[in-house]
Design a protein around this motif. Structure first.
Motif, PDB file in Angstrom:
ATOM      1  N   UNK A   1     -37.492 136.817 -27.681  1.00  0.00           N
ATOM      2  CA  UNK A   1     -36.632 136.327 -26.618  1.00  0.00           C
ATOM      3  C   UNK A   1     -36.823 134.828 -26.467  1.00  0.00           C
ATOM      4  N   UNK A   2     -35.795 134.171 -26.021  1.00  0.00           N
ATOM      5  CA  UNK A   2     -35.912 132.752 -25.737  1.00  0.00           C
ATOM      6  C   UNK A   2     -34.926 132.331 -24.659  1.00  0.00           C
ATOM      7  N   UNK A   3     -35.154 131.112 -24.150  1.00  0.00           N
ATOM      8  CA  UNK A   3     -34.299 130.553 -23.101  1.00  0.00           C
ATOM      9  C   UNK A   3     -33.181 129.733 -23.725  1.00  0.00           C
ATOM     10  N   UNK A   4     -32.024 129.752 -23.074  1.00  0.00           N
ATOM     11  CA  UNK A   4     -30.891 128.956 -23.537  1.00  0.00           C
ATOM     12  C   UNK A   4     -30.009 128.607 -22.350  1.00  0.00           C
ATOM     13  N   UNK A   5     -29.152 127.623 -22.566  1.00  0.00           N
ATOM     14  CA  UNK A   5     -28.167 127.241 -21.563  1.00  0.00           C
ATOM     15  C   UNK A   5     -26.795 127.610 -22.111  1.00  0.00           C
ATOM     16  N   UNK A   6     -25.958 128.192 -21.263  1.00  0.00           N
ATOM     17  CA  UNK A   6     -24.599 128.539 -21.666  1.00  0.00           C
ATOM     18  C   UNK A   6     -23.774 127.259 -21.688  1.00  0.00           C
ATOM     19  N   UNK A   7     -23.194 126.958 -22.858  1.00  0.00           N
ATOM     20  CA  UNK A   7     -22.456 125.706 -23.025  1.00  0.00           C
ATOM     21  C   UNK A   7     -20.951 125.900 -23.124  1.00  0.00           C
ATOM     22  N   UNK A   8     -20.488 127.125 -23.278  1.00  0.00           N
ATOM     23  CA  UNK A   8     -19.056 127.363 -23.387  1.00  0.00           C
ATOM     24  C   UNK A   8     -18.761 128.831 -23.626  1.00  0.00           C
ATOM     25  N   UNK A   9     -17.510 129.124 -23.901  1.00  0.00           N
ATOM     26  CA  UNK A   9     -17.107 130.499 -24.166  1.00  0.00           C
ATOM     27  C   UNK A   9     -16.344 130.567 -25.485  1.00  0.00           C
ATOM     28  N   UNK A  10     -16.210 131.777 -25.995  1.00  0.00           N
ATOM     29  CA  UNK A  10     -15.521 132.011 -27.265  1.00  0.00           C
ATOM     30  C   UNK A  10     -14.418 133.023 -27.020  1.00  0.00           C
ATOM     31  N   UNK A  11     -13.225 132.720 -27.537  1.00  0.00           N
ATOM     32  CA  UNK A  11     -12.110 133.659 -27.470  1.00  0.00           C
ATOM     33  C   UNK A  11     -11.774 134.055 -28.899  1.00  0.00           C
ATOM     34  N   UNK A  24     -17.983 136.843 -24.939  1.00  0.00           N
ATOM     35  CA  UNK A  24     -18.752 136.061 -25.894  1.00  0.00           C
ATOM     36  C   UNK A  24     -18.953 134.654 -25.344  1.00  0.00           C
ATOM     37  N   UNK A  25     -20.199 134.181 -25.343  1.00  0.00           N
ATOM     38  CA  UNK A  25     -20.515 132.864 -24.797  1.00  0.00           C
ATOM     39  C   UNK A  25     -21.277 132.023 -25.816  1.00  0.00           C
ATOM     40  N   UNK A  26     -21.049 130.708 -25.783  1.00  0.00           N
ATOM     41  CA  UNK A  26     -21.825 129.771 -26.591  1.00  0.00           C
ATOM     42  C   UNK A  26     -23.100 129.439 -25.845  1.00  0.00           C
ATOM     43  N   UNK A  27     -24.232 129.502 -26.537  1.00  0.00           N
ATOM     44  CA  UNK A  27     -25.518 129.187 -25.920  1.00  0.00           C
ATOM     45  C   UNK A  27     -26.295 128.229 -26.813  1.00  0.00           C
ATOM     46  N   UNK A  28     -27.121 127.383 -26.185  1.00  0.00           N
ATOM     47  CA  UNK A  28     -27.985 126.454 -26.915  1.00  0.00           C
ATOM     48  C   UNK A  28     -29.406 126.579 -26.394  1.00  0.00           C
ATOM     49  N   UNK A  29     -30.356 126.730 -27.301  1.00  0.00           N
ATOM     50  CA  UNK A  29     -31.767 126.834 -26.915  1.00  0.00           C
ATOM     51  C   UNK A  29     -32.194 125.626 -26.097  1.00  0.00           C
ATOM     52  N   UNK A  30     -33.108 125.860 -25.158  1.00  0.00           N
ATOM     53  CA  UNK A  30     -33.614 124.782 -24.301  1.00  0.00           C
ATOM     54  C   UNK A  30     -35.129 124.690 -24.437  1.00  0.00           C
ATOM     55  N   UNK A  31     -35.696 123.639 -23.870  1.00  0.00           N
ATOM     56  CA  UNK A  31     -37.144 123.448 -23.864  1.00  0.00           C
ATOM     57  C   UNK A  31     -37.785 124.401 -22.856  1.00  0.00           C
ATOM     58  N   UNK A  33     -39.083 123.651 -20.219  1.00  0.00           N
ATOM     59  CA  UNK A  33     -38.741 123.174 -18.875  1.00  0.00           C
ATOM     60  C   UNK A  33     -37.303 123.526 -18.501  1.00  0.00           C
ATOM     61  N   UNK A  34     -36.579 124.153 -19.425  1.00  0.00           N
ATOM     62  CA  UNK A  34     -35.200 124.539 -19.155  1.00  0.00           C
ATOM     63  C   UNK A  34     -34.183 123.455 -19.426  1.00  0.00           C
ATOM     64  N   UNK A  35     -34.584 122.408 -20.130  1.00  0.00           N
ATOM     65  CA  UNK A  35     -33.679 121.287 -20.428  1.00  0.00           C
ATOM     66  C   UNK A  35     -33.190 121.352 -21.871  1.00  0.00           C
ATOM     67  N   UNK A  36     -31.970 120.863 -22.102  1.00  0.00           N
ATOM     68  CA  UNK A  36     -31.485 120.758 -23.474  1.00  0.00           C
ATOM     69  C   UNK A  36     -32.305 119.695 -24.199  1.00  0.00           C
ATOM     70  N   UNK A  37     -32.774 119.972 -25.412  1.00  0.00           N
ATOM     71  CA  UNK A  37     -33.605 119.006 -26.124  1.00  0.00           C
ATOM     72  C   UNK A  37     -32.798 117.778 -26.537  1.00  0.00           C
ATOM     73  N   UNK A  38     -33.483 116.616 -26.600  1.00  0.00           N
ATOM     74  CA  UNK A  38     -32.816 115.382 -27.024  1.00  0.00           C
ATOM     75  C   UNK A  38     -32.369 115.472 -28.477  1.00  0.00           C
ATOM     76  N   UNK A  39     -33.204 116.091 -29.311  1.00  0.00           N
ATOM     77  CA  UNK A  39     -32.896 116.252 -30.732  1.00  0.00           C
ATOM     78  C   UNK A  39     -32.992 117.742 -31.075  1.00  0.00           C
ATOM     79  N   UNK A  40     -31.903 118.482 -30.836  1.00  0.00           N
ATOM     80  CA  UNK A  40     -31.974 119.929 -31.032  1.00  0.00           C
ATOM     81  C   UNK A  40     -32.233 120.315 -32.483  1.00  0.00           C
TER      82      UNK A  40
END
Length: 91
Positions: A1-11, A24-31, A33-40
């Motif tokens: 399991x991991x943490x991510x932030x929802x960045x958009x949706x998919x149709x 369906x949702x677009x997600x991006x892994x976070x640090x 601390x719950x923040x999007x990384x500077x260099x993902x």
């Protein structure tokens, strides 16, 4: 399991029968601390929502066969599922 932030949706109008009726949702892994990384190190992934998440939410993801077991019925096309919305992070 991991943490991510929802960045958009998919149709998708054409998809596997096992995905019909699922959000369906677009997600991006976070640090941690719950923040999007500077260099993902990963791009966005597509996850199937099981909890009613929306854009901007911090979520908990499950992958692989664990993600398929979140839903009832035939779910062979599911490899990543949103299984929780995170309210707070504490260390």
């Amino acid at each position: 399991m991991y943490l991510a932030k929802v960045t958009g949706s998919v149709v998708s109008t054409q998809k596997s029968v096992s995905l019909v009726g699922k959000k369906l949702l677009l997600v991006r892994r976070v640090t941690a601390e719950g923040e999007l990384p500077q260099h993902p190190t990963h791009g966005d992934d597509v996850a199937v929502d099981s909890v009613g998440a929306g854009v901007g939410d911090l979520v908990l993801l499950s992958s692989g066969s664990s993600a398929r077991h979140v839903f009832t019925g035939p779910n062979e096309a599911i490899d990543l599922a949103i299984v929780g919305i995170v309210d707070t992070l504490a260390r």
